[in-house]
Design a protein around this motif. Sequence first.
Motif, PDB file in Angstrom:
ATOM      1  N   ASN A 124      49.556  41.671  37.286  1.00 30.93           N
ATOM      2  CA  ASN A 124      48.534  42.713  37.454  1.00 30.93           C
ATOM      3  C   ASN A 124      49.194  44.084  37.564  1.00 30.93           C
ATOM      4  O   ASN A 124      48.772  45.056  36.939  1.00 30.93           O
TER       5      ASN A 124
ATOM      6  N   LYS B  53      42.535  48.861  36.631  1.00 29.98           N
ATOM      7  CA  LYS B  53      42.584  47.721  37.549  1.00 29.98           C
ATOM      8  C   LYS B  53      41.610  46.635  37.116  1.00 29.98           C
ATOM      9  O   LYS B  53      41.959  45.446  37.083  1.00 29.98           O
TER      10      LYS B  53
ATOM     11  N   SER C  80      40.572  39.988  42.659  1.00 29.08           N
ATOM     12  CA  SER C  80      41.965  40.424  42.852  1.00 29.08           C
ATOM     13  C   SER C  80      42.853  39.307  43.382  1.00 29.08           C
ATOM     14  O   SER C  80      44.010  39.154  42.964  1.00 29.08           O
TER      15      SER C  80
ATOM     16  N   GLU D 145      42.744  42.877  35.791  1.00 22.43           N
ATOM     17  CA  GLU D 145      42.346  41.683  36.532  1.00 22.43           C
ATOM     18  C   GLU D 145      41.515  40.748  35.671  1.00 22.43           C
ATOM     19  O   GLU D 145      41.698  39.517  35.712  1.00 22.43           O
TER      20      GLU D 145
ATOM     21  N   ASP E 110      49.604  38.814  41.098  1.00 19.33           N
ATOM     22  CA  ASP E 110      49.808  40.203  41.511  1.00 19.33           C
ATOM     23  C   ASP E 110      50.891  40.894  40.682  1.00 19.33           C
ATOM     24  O   ASP E 110      50.764  42.077  40.336  1.00 19.33           O
TER      25      ASP E 110
ATOM     26  N   SER F 165      46.130  33.827  34.233  1.00 20.30           N
ATOM     27  CA  SER F 165      47.429  34.431  34.594  1.00 20.30           C
ATOM     28  C   SER F 165      48.617  33.723  33.941  1.00 20.30           C
ATOM     29  O   SER F 165      49.680  33.566  34.558  1.00 20.30           O
TER      30      SER F 165
END
Length: 349
Positions: free
Chosen positions: A85, A95, A77, A99, A82, A107
């Motif tokens: 996500n 979730k 995580s 991730e 974030d 990312s």
Amino acid sequence: MDVEYGYEKQQLLEMAFDPKMVDLALKRSTVKTLEGFIEWIEKNQDVAVEQLEKEASNPNAMTEEKQTANPEGEPISSMVNDEFNGILQSMGYSKFVSEKALFFTQSKSVEAAQEWIDEHKNDPDFEEELRMVKQEEGPKMSKEEAIKAAKELQATLRAKRKAEEEKNERERERNRIESTKALAQAKKEAEEAQYKRDIEELKRQKKKDEEDKKKILEQLQRDKEERFGKKFAGSAPVEKKQTPIEKIDVAIKQMRILYPTHSYPDTMKNCLATIVKVIENCVKNPTEEKFRKINKENAAFKARVGDVVGGLFILESIGFQDKDGFLVCDTVDSALFEEAASKIRPNAV
């Protein structure tokens, strides 16, 4: 350290943990979360604080402790964006999937993560959580090495879950079998208890019928004496004696009540079939003693006839008598035996 984990430290102090143990946990726990700190404190609660402080000042001890990583790895995580996500999860992805998609695309963007999801949505481990082995020291792993390590850890955790599921399934099956056996035993005991109650009820009913019949006969006698005087020459009412065939009919009716086919599918049938065979042998060999003499303690006979309510009664009704542990028929009445067999035979199949 206190500034970096200020919130966790405050929570631990509010839980009434020893301040020195809290400081040691913040320094020495390899899992830097509130749960990890609590677990470290509980694990070392029986060790003196002075000893723990001494170990904390020993570089070798600290190095050895740092090398102890969580065997199940750490969540990824904190390694993904974030914001991205949250966007992916708001689009309906789980979730774990969100991730993983961001982790494997570094990312870059939501679009790149979506492309990864489309390419890997049919993978067998698509919905499984991805965890990383945390490196405390040593050279930093490359991207390829990190992905490989994560995949290996994922496979290890999958195998562990599968083994646990198989163990739980075996335990459930064992419990199911034990439960089935317990239910079967309880059912058997309930049926045996009901059988005993039925026997007692038949005995009570028979006794009551005899008493009622006796009262009726006595009342009839008194009525005749009152009507005709004491010099009444008529005989007192005589109870009608049952014929052997009538006795057999009563016994068969009792068996149907005591041994219903849903609870005792073969008891009545086997008993009557055995009696028919005895009768047929006597009719075919009326002078042979071995066919007219039955050992009541013979295990097979006892199980099929002797222990069945009404079995011995039927044989006694057609002329067998109890003599020193044997059922003996001195004279075979062929006509009676054949009539009895005809009466019994339809109920023995």
